[in-house]
Design an enzyme around this catalytic site. Structure first.
Site, PDB file in Angstrom:
ATOM      1  N   GLU A  46     -25.300   9.016   4.402  1.00 44.91           N
ATOM      2  CA  GLU A  46     -26.218   8.575   3.279  1.00 44.91           C
ATOM      3  C   GLU A  46     -25.611   7.977   1.997  1.00 44.91           C
ATOM      4  OE1 GLU A  46     -29.906  10.809   0.452  1.00 44.91           O
ATOM      5  OE2 GLU A  46     -29.036  11.620   2.449  1.00 44.91           O
ATOM      6  N   ASP A  61     -13.951   6.683  -1.655  1.00 46.08           N
ATOM      7  CA  ASP A  61     -13.583   6.253  -2.772  1.00 46.08           C
ATOM      8  C   ASP A  61     -14.922   6.793  -3.933  1.00 46.08           C
ATOM      9  OD1 ASP A  61     -11.739   4.522  -2.089  1.00 46.08           O
ATOM     10  OD2 ASP A  61     -12.912   2.615  -1.679  1.00 46.08           O
ATOM     11  N   LYS A  81     -14.532  -3.427   3.605  1.00 47.99           N
ATOM     12  CA  LYS A  81     -15.613  -2.307   3.369  1.00 47.99           C
ATOM     13  C   LYS A  81     -16.798  -2.611   3.495  1.00 47.99           C
ATOM     14  CE  LYS A  81     -12.562  -0.255  -0.109  1.00 47.99           C
ATOM     15  NZ  LYS A  81     -12.452   0.190  -1.641  1.00 47.99           N
ATOM     16  N   SER A 101       0.929  -1.201  -0.057  1.00 53.38           N
ATOM     17  CA  SER A 101      -0.049  -0.108  -0.009  1.00 53.38           C
ATOM     18  C   SER A 101       0.846   1.327   0.074  1.00 53.38           C
ATOM     19  CB  SER A 101      -0.873  -0.016   1.344  1.00 53.38           C
ATOM     20  OG  SER A 101      -1.442   1.325   1.314  1.00 53.38           O
ATOM     21  N   THR A 136     -10.057  -0.895   3.617  1.00 52.48           N
ATOM     22  CA  THR A 136      -9.819  -1.864   2.265  1.00 52.48           C
ATOM     23  C   THR A 136     -10.143  -3.139   2.539  1.00 52.48           C
ATOM     24  OG1 THR A 136      -8.362  -1.806   0.417  1.00 52.48           O
ATOM     25  CG2 THR A 136      -7.295  -2.224   2.556  1.00 52.48           C
ATOM     26  N   GLY A 171      -5.369   3.470 -11.023  1.00 61.18           N
ATOM     27  CA  GLY A 171      -6.234   3.852  -9.821  1.00 61.18           C
ATOM     28  C   GLY A 171      -5.137   5.069  -9.045  1.00 61.18           C
ATOM     29  N   ARG A 220     -18.239 -13.850 -10.827  1.00 62.52           N
ATOM     30  CA  ARG A 220     -17.871 -15.388 -11.146  1.00 62.52           C
ATOM     31  C   ARG A 220     -19.107 -16.162 -11.088  1.00 62.52           C
ATOM     32  NH1 ARG A 220     -12.801 -15.266  -6.806  1.00 62.52           N
ATOM     33  NH2 ARG A 220     -14.551 -14.006  -5.655  1.00 62.52           N
TER      34      ARG A 220
END
Length: 415
Positions: free
Chosen positions: A68, A92, A56, A13, A52, A218, A141
């Site tokens: 909210e 995020d 989450k 990280s 993370t 990202g 998947r």
């Protein structure tokens, strides 16, 4: 008070560096097992936490209040205290939209495919819907809800997908160059976002770049969500938005490799040494790495085992070095001959072509370039490959003192 990131595996990280760049608090990484995480959060001895994979959604029941936005997403990545209550929020969302906007990627009226079903996928669904996406498909998947398709069923909708968003960890370090899909199967695709930031360019983004699509990794999202979280931690929401571009640029400089390509004898090793001095990045010479591994010189490798053996070793070294960050890499002249080498080296790199006239190239001790006529033929073959791979070209045709060469390098590489 503690500030930091909780998750299961955090060894790679960059959150600590990003938050501490703000200079407001120390920030630590807390790798927690599923059994450890609830007690860590319930202890309430922190000023703010980011959350993370894979927690989450798991932290939601531990909050006194959920914003909210986070409630509508179904995922929390930021924990902070407000009016004495532990509040869960989702920055995020802010980081994702910041990244899309700076990359010129629009969702309005587009058909969007989101790869993955975790907390980041939930956020991306909300964000693209809020931005007016016409239709949203989720690749999973196993199909468990409407608009969710297994990867095997993606061909059914592939020809209408315009934006692809990867929220899975597939392709992240150390599993570089992996991808769950091929862009060749999506003829209408115009933009790709991959939330992975290590490497800078996943297999998916390398292919997007080759196709001339808009794309984003990202890192800007990571930075923008972090500065947004810092605002909530300190009770000053929105206070650090102006820091985003400065921190993105700083992180890119820190993480980026500088890869030097060019004809044999063009000056890659010499220039690499100067770039290393200017940047503080370690210089690695690919040919020297091969010599160390083979325990013989390159002419000896060619004589004993042939060129293919050497090229295979070169590909192994390129794959290993290309995964790493913060290096100056001087390549051999033929490293660009295999497309997989170029892709491996481009993952985290600024690619710099060192240009020098054939008449100025040395030939001693070089098994494939023993005379000028051979060099001329070699240059015709390789020059299109150097040009296609390069982000920057540095003219090394002039004889310069070290200081003059250093200034030329500074200007060309914007150091």
């Amino acid at each position: 008070m503690k500030y930091g990131l909780i998750g299961k595996t955090l060894v790679h990280s960059y959150s600590k560096e990003i938050h501490e760049t703000l200079g407001k608090y120390q920030y630590e990484l807390y790798s927690l097992t599923p059994e450890e995480m609830p007690d860590f959060v319930k202890a309430h001895d922190f000023g703010g936490l980011n959350v993370t994979i894979p927690y989450k959604q798991d932290v939601i029941p531990l909050c006194d209040h959920v914003s909210e936005l986070a409630a509508s997403i179904g995922a929390v990545n930021t924990l902070y205290r407000k009016d004495g209550r532990l509040t869960g929020h989702n920055t995020d969302y802010e980081g994702f939209l910041y990244n899309a906007e700076r990359s010129g990627i629009s969702f309005d009226g587009r058909t969007v495919l989101i790869l993955g079903t975790g907390g980041t996928s939930l956020m991306a669904r909300k964000a693209v819907a809020d931005q007016g996406a016409a239709e949203i498909f989720i690749a999973s998947r196993s199909q468990s809800e409407a608009h969710m398709l297994t990867y095997e069923r993606l061909p059914e909708i592939a020809d209408k997908i315009q934006v692809i968003i990867n929220t899975t960890p597939v392709g992240t370090f150390p599993g570089n160059m992996q991808s769950v899909i091929s862009l060749d199967d999506f003829p209408a695709c115009e933009s790709v976002i991959d939330v992975i930031y290590n490497p800078f360019k996943t297999r998916l983004l390398l292919d997007a770049q080759k196709k001339g699509l808009r794309y984003a990794n990202g890192l800007p999202m990571l930075v923008a969500q972090a500065t947004a979280a810092a605002g909530y931690f300190l009770g000053t929401p929105g206070a650090f938005i102006s820091e985003n571009e400065r921190i993105i640029a700083a992180m890119e400089r820190q993480m980026q490799n500088i890869v030097l390509i060019g004809m044999p004898g063009s000056g890659k090793s010499t220039i690499g040494g100067i770039v290393s001095e200017l940047t503080g990045k370690e210089l690695v010479d690919m040919d020297e790495e091969i010599v160390k591994r083979a325990n013989m010189t390159i002419p000896e490798i060619f004589e004993k085992y042939g060129e293919k053996y050497f090229r295979d070793m070169e590909s192994e070294v390129a794959a290993e070095l290309g995964k790493q960050c913060g290096l100056v890499i001087a390549t051999g002249g033929g490293a660009v001959l295999r497309p997989e080498n170029v892709d491996a080296l481009r993952q985290n790199a600024l690619m710099v072509h060192i240009s020098r006239p054939v008449s100025s190239l040395p030939t001693d001790g070089r098994p494939l370039s023993k005379d000028v006529s051979t060099l001329i033929t070699m240059e015709k073959e390789r020059m299109p490959l150097y040009t296609a791979a390069a982000d920057v070209t540095l003219d090394n045709s002039k004889k310069r003192h070290k200081q003059q060469l250093t200034e030329a390098i500074r200007e060309a590489l914007q150091l």
